[in-house]
Design an enzyme around this catalytic site. Structure first.
Site, PDB file in Angstrom:
ATOM      1  N   GLU A  47       0.798  -1.219   0.000  1.00  0.00           N
ATOM      2  CA  GLU A  47       0.000   0.000   0.000  1.00  0.00           C
ATOM      3  C   GLU A  47       0.837   1.279   0.000  1.00  0.00           C
ATOM      4  O   GLU A  47       0.819   2.046   0.977  1.00  0.00           O
ATOM      5  CB  GLU A  47      -0.952   0.006   1.214  1.00  0.00           C
ATOM      6  CG  GLU A  47      -1.883  -1.198   1.267  1.00  0.00           C
ATOM      7  CD  GLU A  47      -2.795  -1.207   2.495  1.00  0.00           C
ATOM      8  OE1 GLU A  47      -2.629  -0.355   3.374  1.00  0.00           O
ATOM      9  OE2 GLU A  47      -3.679  -2.069   2.565  1.00  0.00           O
ATOM     10  N   GLU A  71      -5.079  -8.742   1.025  1.00  0.00           N
ATOM     11  CA  GLU A  71      -5.707  -8.401   2.304  1.00  0.00           C
ATOM     12  C   GLU A  71      -7.186  -8.129   2.098  1.00  0.00           C
ATOM     13  O   GLU A  71      -7.564  -7.382   1.193  1.00  0.00           O
ATOM     14  CB  GLU A  71      -5.127  -7.113   2.908  1.00  0.00           C
ATOM     15  CG  GLU A  71      -3.824  -7.254   3.609  1.00  0.00           C
ATOM     16  CD  GLU A  71      -3.332  -5.934   4.191  1.00  0.00           C
ATOM     17  OE1 GLU A  71      -4.159  -5.095   4.615  1.00  0.00           O
ATOM     18  OE2 GLU A  71      -2.105  -5.737   4.185  1.00  0.00           O
TER      19      GLU A  71
HETATM   20  O1  IFM Z   1      -3.766  -3.216   9.370  1.00  0.00           O
HETATM   21  C1  IFM Z   1      -3.763  -2.711   8.083  1.00  0.00           C
HETATM   22  C2  IFM Z   1      -2.598  -3.249   7.293  1.00  0.00           C
HETATM   23  O2  IFM Z   1      -1.379  -3.010   7.905  1.00  0.00           O
HETATM   24  C3  IFM Z   1      -2.568  -2.630   5.918  1.00  0.00           C
HETATM   25  N1  IFM Z   1      -3.839  -2.731   5.269  1.00  0.00           N
HETATM   26  C4  IFM Z   1      -5.025  -2.376   5.997  1.00  0.00           C
HETATM   27  C5  IFM Z   1      -5.037  -3.057   7.361  1.00  0.00           C
HETATM   28  C6  IFM Z   1      -6.307  -2.668   8.136  1.00  0.00           C
HETATM   29  O3  IFM Z   1      -6.363  -1.291   8.296  1.00  0.00           O
END
Ligand code: IFM
Length: 451
Positions: free
Chosen positions: A166, A356
């Protein structure tokens, strides 16, 4: 219950974590300070001034945690490596830091779980930040020195290398909004940081190819479906600006070799007077072919014009969709739409992974059980969206639930629980939530009951 929705054979069901969020042991074995150690200690930055000092104590409990993966039948585990464990100070390499990941990867191999490693998930060594962090082009050389050690040590033992997690959050939350480490509030710096992150990705891909490694390399972006709240001219423009800021600022350079333009302007023109930090061959490097794209998706929604919001001049409008504990709309259709859009506009046949997806809810342990039906329901609906994409021929190869266990949710400290496994931070006891048992069954059947 309807029929079972079967997933393709070899579909990779996984879970994901990140070093600073779970490891603890922040001062062990010569680890140096990271920007999150520093940022979390500044009053007002993090809920209850909580730090990652102990987190889930995974640095010591990793074997127990790997056993949890086995008990769930997880096929692939996505973790990240803490750069300050390997390079705690300028010019200093710490082999004990690397040894931890040797033990971790060996532990995964012994259990037959495929390792997927994120090289950078936000814990920049503080000494690099002192030199400007991601706003300084020299940081790319430090990143490459670090990546080389990882490639040369683990190379083909890691099935997929993710250069960055990200970069939107790293640059825009960290250097623009200033609500993540290093806490800088300067949009010129944020856009520069984004560029250097992307460039370091491209350079790392080149290095990886040069080493003739045969496993895969890619990047993970957080992408959302941002659509206009109405058909008005203002809302259409607002949604376009939002999409440029959220999605296209990263997708365009990676897959089309240029930055996005909106009627010849970018959303950042007001803040960036000199684009000279983009050098002539940078975009060619950034758009190196990669082996897969990782997509993180949690939410998304309708966007309406709002002249008072800087940069995007837009805000999300309220919906009646249920929300998670983060206040994020539960919008599984958005995952489907992101996958479709990415495939048709950018990646074509390139393998995609959901690296994710998951939800925070305020779970509690009741007589040894954690009844998180809301999370089961959330995952069921998001898995159905992924299944629909696959049914239509979409090249989705795996799905990593965020997260294996409750952990440090950045500026929210320990107040948000995303785990399939509950963590009692006082005792470090782990308790499988109902969703963990449910997920184990999905994995075992490689199918989902259609509702
Ligand atoms: O916890 C975070 C992660 O580190 C990166 N993506 C989003 C998740 C939830 O906010």
């Amino acid at each position: 219950m309807g029929q079972a929705l079967a997933f393709p054979e070899n579909f990779l069901w996984g879970t994901a974590t990140a070093s600073y969020q779970i490891e603890g042991g922040t001062w062990e074995d010569g680890r140096g300070e990271s920007i999150w150690d520093r940022f979390a200690r500044i009053p007002g930055n993090v809920h209850n001034a909580e730090t990652g000092d102990v987190a889930c104590n995974h640095y010591y409990k990793y074997n127990e945690d790997l056993d949890l993966l086995t008990s769930l039948g997880i096929k692939s585990y996505r973790f990240s490596i803490a750069w300050p464990r390997l390079f705690p100070e300028k010019g200093k390499f710490e082999s004990r830091g690397l040894d931890f990941y040797k033990r971790l990867i060996e532990g995964l191999e012994k259990r037959g779980i495929e390792p997927v490693a994120t090289i950078y998930h936000w814990d920049l060594p503080q000494w690099i930040q002192e030199q400007g962090g991601w706003t300084n082009r020299d940081t790319i050389q430090h990143y490459l020195e670090y990546a080389r050690v990882l490639f040369e040590t683990f190379g083909n033992r890691v099935a997929r290398w993710i250069t960055h997690n990200e970069p939107w959050c790293v640059s825009f939350l960290g250097y623009g909004h200033g609500i993540h480490a290093p806490g800088v509030k300067d949009w010129n710096a944020a856009v520069k940081a984004a560029h250097h992150l992307l460039l370091s990705h491209g350079e790392a891909v080149k290095m990886f190819r040069g080493l003739n490694l045969t496993t895969q390399i890619g990047i993970t972006l957080n992408l959302n479906d941002e659509y206009p709240a109405s058909n008005s001219e203002e809302d259409l423009r607002a949604a376009d600006r939002f999409d440029m800021y959220q999605n296209r600022w990263f997708l365009d350079p990676l897959f089309a070799g240029h930055y996005p333009h909106f009627q010849q302007n970018t959303v950042f023109d007001e803040f960036v007077s000199d684009w000279g930090f983009i050098q002539s061959s940078d975009l060619e490097t950034i758009s190196q072919p990669i082996d897969f794209l990782g997509i993180n998706n949690y939410t998304g929604g309708p966007v309406k014009a709002d002249k008072n919001t800087p940069i995007v001049q837009a805000v999300h409008s309220e919906t009646d969709r249920p929300k998670t504990d983060m206040g994020w709309d539960i919008y599984p259709e958005g995952l489907y739409r992101v996958l479709k859009r990415v495939q048709s506009d950018y990646t074509g046949a390139l393998p995609l992974y959901i690296t994710e997806n998951g939800a925070a809810f305020s779970d509690t342990v009741i007589k040894g059980r954690v009844p998180d039906d809301n999370r089961i329901n959330y995952l069921q609906r998001y898995f159905e969206a992924a299944h629909r994409f696959i049914q239509e021929g979409g090249p989705l190869r795996g799905y990593y639930v965020w997260s294996l266990m409750d952990n440090y949710e950045w500026a929210f400290g320990y107040s948000k629980r995303f785990g399939l496994v509950h963590v009692d931070y006082e005792t470090q006891e782990r308790t499988l939530k109902a969703s963990a048992y449910w997920y184990r069954n999905v994995i075992r059947c490689n199918a989902l009951d259609a509702n």
